[in-house]
Design an enzyme around this catalytic site. Sequence first.
Site, PDB file in Angstrom:
ATOM      1  N   LYS A 169      -0.647   1.000  -5.289  1.00 50.47           N
ATOM      2  CA  LYS A 169       0.687   1.401  -5.749  1.00 50.47           C
ATOM      3  C   LYS A 169       0.960   0.729  -7.098  1.00 50.47           C
ATOM      4  O   LYS A 169       0.652  -0.468  -7.271  1.00 50.47           O
ATOM      5  CB  LYS A 169       1.735   0.986  -4.712  1.00 50.47           C
ATOM      6  CG  LYS A 169       3.148   1.451  -5.003  1.00 50.47           C
ATOM      7  CD  LYS A 169       4.092   1.043  -3.871  1.00 50.47           C
ATOM      8  CE  LYS A 169       5.519   1.484  -4.105  1.00 50.47           C
ATOM      9  NZ  LYS A 169       6.440   1.090  -3.010  1.00 50.47           N
TER      10      LYS A 169
ATOM     11  N   SER B 116       9.507   1.684   2.644  1.00 50.52           N
ATOM     12  CA  SER B 116       8.722   2.394   1.621  1.00 50.52           C
ATOM     13  C   SER B 116       7.252   2.573   1.936  1.00 50.52           C
ATOM     14  O   SER B 116       6.545   3.265   1.189  1.00 50.52           O
ATOM     15  CB  SER B 116       8.870   1.695   0.269  1.00 50.52           C
ATOM     16  OG  SER B 116      10.132   1.958  -0.286  1.00 50.52           O
TER      17      SER B 116
ATOM     18  N   SER C  71       9.209   4.680  -1.169  1.00 51.50           N
ATOM     19  CA  SER C  71       8.754   4.803  -2.533  1.00 51.50           C
ATOM     20  C   SER C  71       7.236   4.822  -2.684  1.00 51.50           C
ATOM     21  O   SER C  71       6.743   5.129  -3.767  1.00 51.50           O
ATOM     22  CB  SER C  71       9.300   3.638  -3.360  1.00 51.50           C
ATOM     23  OG  SER C  71       8.805   2.405  -2.881  1.00 51.50           O
TER      24      SER C  71
END
Lengths: 486, 111
Positions: free
Chosen positions: A78, A177, A153
């Site tokens: 990420k 997330s 996210s």
Amino acid sequence: MSVLQTALQIAHAVRTGAQSASGTVQQALARIDAENPAINALTQVFHAEALARAERIDAQVALGQDPGPLAGVPVAIKDNICTTLGMTTCASRMLAEYRSPFDATAVEKLLAAGAVIIAKANLDEFAMGSSTENSIHGPTRNPHDHTRVPGGSSGGSAAAVAAGLVPVALGSDTGGSIRQPASHCGVVGLKPTYGRVSRYGLVAYASSLDQIGPLTRTVADAGLVASVIAGHDRRDSTCAPTTADDITATLSTLDNVPKGLVVGVPRQARGQGNSPGVAQALARTAEAFVTAGARVVEIDLPHAGAAIAAYYLIATAEASSNLARLDGIRYGHRATLAPGEGLGALYCKSRSEGFSPEVQRRIMLGTYALSSGYYDAYYGTALKVRRLIKQDYDQAFANGAHVVVMPAAPGPAFEIGSKTADPLAMYLEDIYTVGVNLAGLPAISVPVATETIRGKALPIGMQLIAPPLGEGILLRAAALLERTGA
Amino acid sequence: MPDHPPPAPELTAADIRHIARLACLSPTDAQIADYQTNLAAVLGYVGHLRTLDLAGVAPLATPLPTTGPMDPDEPGQMLPPATLLKMAPATDGPFIAVPKVLGESEGGGGA
């Protein structure tokens, strides 16, 4: 690499010489090149660097050396987790050209275990969002239906794993997330206990809530990656002084049914806001545990309904403090000043140009909650509610529940653009996940069902929650659910 | 949490500008209007918390049961100054360059 090959299978094949790391990475890159443009899950792909590293791993194997438990496994990171490879943009104009001078501890550990960092994954800017729509790289699309979000996210990480681009991706979970996008994309997402994995090198959103964890296609892979990245790190003062030995020991027992397992189902999880598919999946999950020999009991989390409000005050307050470092001086975006403007203007203009409206909205909310005259009414109150929420979970576990089960999200993936104009509606997407972060607990989302909407079968994940440092029982219960289905 | 939220607090444009100054942000007029509705709606929602009985409840800032272990206070590895300077948007020799600090005109920002 077969699309369906797990990290465990790849590592075993590479370590034994049955499969080359180079071939594995080449196949992954070919798949990324073919499939990623349609979903925009990965924002930087490291073709040459990944192949060079894979060749070094193959050379190690040829010399009789063991590259480690993740030998040759392609991993996406990420893009709010620092890597010396490529840029660490946080999907923000503010850090669009930021190159980290160091690797995050979790990345260091992956590399030491033989993994190959192959790409950076898309996210909502600074991990603030539940849909991966708010990114300078553009939105990520759900591999199961390109008109829908992957969740967020860590939506790029979840979508990359779901599309078979990589078997493993790292995400971060501040209020759901990892678990919510895992649910929306039909993959496994593990949020470890707060402090279990070092946050060193994770760009901070809310420091008392943030935690790095893996997204994978199987529970066993999630456990494997967790066993690699967990453990104390002196560079993170909130990292628990524990080893990952208990997680490693659990990996060989995942096929065993946990004896005397007690599963708590909160009555608050049967909310009216659940979609029909989620309501059915929750009921069937409880039935599946009973069929497998577990005892399912109803529990009460009386303050669960206050979690979203407490979370958004605490998270935004911490964010307003953490993001204050981004002022255009030492790194990141710097605005051009007009004649006569000075340092104060530089701060304000750089931040206003560098942060998106949603990030600015959260900074404003957090600043308001911390400001003189409102601190006690908002932030101080939220911290008290946080204690009540943690006590609710403590009580449930003290009463005998080994794990708690509830949905990871109230419904399947929603359509792109359907919630962007209403921040509160977007925040409510996290209704089942934020309490876990406030209490610092480990939790995992396991795909258990699908809900068909307009002809598309959309995944639904069920969330399991365990006491602090209870990753062992959490993974065993999750493996049981994975085997039995809902 | 009650089903009907308490009324959202009134946020004037001056309130928004005050918060923005504290946050070192320069919102446009359109953003100020957005904050007056959306920020107020969120504040109205979180205002539910004040209806809970919190008497005698201590705040909880971190879920950790204890603070982390302290390391000995001794010099460790650090990034070379050249590496740090490479990240800076503007440099002047071995320094990070910044605009004029003193004598800035009023309204130049919220520093």
